[in-house]
Write an enzyme that holds these catalytic residues in place. Structure first.
Site, PDB file in Angstrom:
ATOM      1  N   CYS A 114     -63.228 -46.255 -10.226  1.00 54.93           N
ATOM      2  CA  CYS A 114     -64.070 -47.408  -9.884  1.00 54.93           C
ATOM      3  C   CYS A 114     -64.536 -48.189 -11.119  1.00 54.93           C
ATOM      4  CB  CYS A 114     -65.268 -46.964  -9.062  1.00 54.93           C
ATOM      5  SG  CYS A 114     -64.821 -46.144  -7.510  1.00 54.93           S
ATOM      6  N   HIS A 251     -70.263 -52.929  -9.221  1.00 54.46           N
ATOM      7  CA  HIS A 251     -69.278 -52.224  -8.405  1.00 54.46           C
ATOM      8  C   HIS A 251     -69.882 -52.069  -7.007  1.00 54.46           C
ATOM      9  CE1 HIS A 251     -66.631 -49.345  -6.719  1.00 54.46           C
ATOM     10  NE2 HIS A 251     -67.404 -48.305  -6.931  1.00 54.46           N
ATOM     11  N   ASN A 281     -65.981 -50.147  -0.328  1.00 54.41           N
ATOM     12  CA  ASN A 281     -65.747 -49.778  -1.729  1.00 54.41           C
ATOM     13  C   ASN A 281     -64.256 -49.942  -2.021  1.00 54.41           C
ATOM     14  OD1 ASN A 281     -65.402 -48.543  -4.211  1.00 54.41           O
ATOM     15  ND2 ASN A 281     -66.661 -46.761  -3.734  1.00 54.41           N
TER      16      ASN A 281
END
Length: 324
Positions: A114, A251, A281
């Site tokens: 990520c 993020h 996500n």
């Protein structure tokens, strides 16, 4: 004069299939309310059968090039941040390079889960500042739907597929914090925390792609602390403070992590670019997706000071401060 890596264009692509939370209710002990209240996610996009990470990345790349007003052969390099490549090798970047018809320069992938886009952006900045390149296409692209365990309600409802891209260009600045472009970056990793977020497969271990595994509560506690500290460190390197920030572009993992980090940074939520409700996500794709959407919405404007920050498996985390 100081060399800066300045954003010239942005773009993104999301697969056509939209999956609302309600779709999971038929196969899992979960509900739309359960997912929304714990993550802030309402829907996400999944890649179609046969649609690969490089396909998504190429679509985002073309949008960014169009926005920048340049051709593929105006680029010197392509860097792709991904944890879900089409193949073990070659890199997704070289596949994008081919798909764009780019016949010069070079391409490579960055794998920091990520945090991948922050790592890729920092590498691109270093190449520009060092005089190695003039223009770099930096992409975050993922097909996390390919590594989900569809029986694990704690993970499979959280992730989505997508891609975002930015074109960075070498420009001269004055060397002050008022310059456009990347002003500072801060990167970290700590392999002691690997079991908090990992995939239980790989070429040299199982010979399979494996499934994503996550210790959600433990990761949450690490995330807010580490995201706050890395953002503070990058701002300090740039000679800036919380009050200088126009937008946090985080993020997009979980609305509670985003809100907790913003609170610790003293930045109100109306100065945070949010896409988590619509995208879920998307790992390394989430920050460039949010940048592109933020520009599309008219939130991010020239001269705005942005802080991007992310944390992912490794653990790997970091932040970048840039002026749009």
């Amino acid at each position: 004069m100081t060399i800066r890596a300045v954003v010239r264009g942005v773009g993104h692509y999301l697969p056509e299939r939209v999956v609302p939370n309600s779709e999971f209710e038929a196969t899992l002990d979960t509900s739309d309310e359960w997912i929304r209240t714990r993550s802030g996610i309402e829907r996400r996009h999944f890649a179609a059968e046969g649609q690969t990470t490089s396909d998504l990345a190429t679509r985002a790349a073309k949008a960014a090039l169009e926005h920048a007003g340049i051709a593929a052969d105006d680029l010197d390099a392509v860097i792709v941040a991904t944890s879900t490549p089409d193949l073990t090798f070659p890199s997704v970047a070289t596949m994008v390079q081919s798909a764009l018809g780019m016949t010069r320069g070079f391409g490579f992938d960055v794998q920091a889960v990520c945090a991948g886009f922050v790592y890729a952006l920092t590498n691109a900045n270093a190449l520009i500042v060092a005089g190695q390149v003039d223009r770099v296409l930096v992409i975050g692209a993922e097909t996390f739907s390919r590594i989900m365990d569809w029986t694990d309600r704690s993970t499979c409802v959280l992730f989505g597929d997508g891609a975002g891209a930015v074109v960075l260009e070498r420009q001269q600045g004055s060397g002050t914090k008022d310059d456009r472009g990347i002003l500072a970056a801060d990167l970290h990793s700590d392999g002691r925390y690997r079991d908090m977020l990992y995939v239980d497969g790989g070429v040299s271990s199982t010979g399979t792609s494996g499934y994503l595994r996550m210790q959600g509560n433990a990761l949450f506690r690490q995330a807010v602390e580490k995201l706050t500290s890395t953002a503070d460190a990058a701002l300090d390197k740039a000679g800036l403070g919380h009050g200088d920030v126009d937008w946090i572009v985080p993020h997009q993992a979980n609305i509670r992590i985003i809100a907790g980090t913003a609170k610790k940074l003293g930045v109100s939520m109306d100065r945070v670019v949010l896409t988590v409700a619509d995208h879920g996500n998307t790992s390394a794709a989430s920050i460039p997706l949010a940048l592109s959407v933020g520009v599309e919405r008219g939130q991010i404007k020239p001269g705005d000071l942005l802080v991007t920050e992310a944390i992912g498996g490794g653990l790997a985390w970091g932040s970048v401060v840039l002026r749009w």
